[in-house]
Motif scaffolding. Structure first.
Motif: not given
Length: 81
Positions: A14-20, A25-30, A32-41
């Motif tokens: 599951e960790e590997v799937k989540n990482a992939f 999505l990395l290029d779509t995340l800001n 400096y955005s708290v919302d994007d930080l939480l989305k990535a988490h």
């Protein structure tokens, strides 16, 4: 990931799937955005912990497994956001 069988604990898979998924999505995340930080988490920790994608609500710390001594106490939850 590439259609091959993997011998590993389900949590590791599951960790590997989540990482992939987050790598895609990395290029779509800001950064400096708290919302994007939480989305990535949320993506990285989905299926691994409760509260993935949210700021933690409980205190945390690091405890020495041998002595039981508290080594570090994290920032109180009220100050995390």
């Amino acid at each position: 990931i590439n259609g091959k069988a993997v011998m590993a604990p389900p949590k590791d898979i599951e960790e590997v799937k989540n990482a992939f998924e987050i790598y895609e999505l990395l290029d779509t995340l800001n950064p400096y955005s708290v919302d994007d930080l939480l989305k990535a988490h949320g993506v990285m920790m989905r299926g691994l912990i409760n509260g993935a994608g949210d700021f933690r609500q409980k205190p945390v710390g690091v405890v020495d497994g041998n002595s039981g001594e508290i080594i570090h106490i994290g920032t109180l939850p009220a100050y995390v956001p």
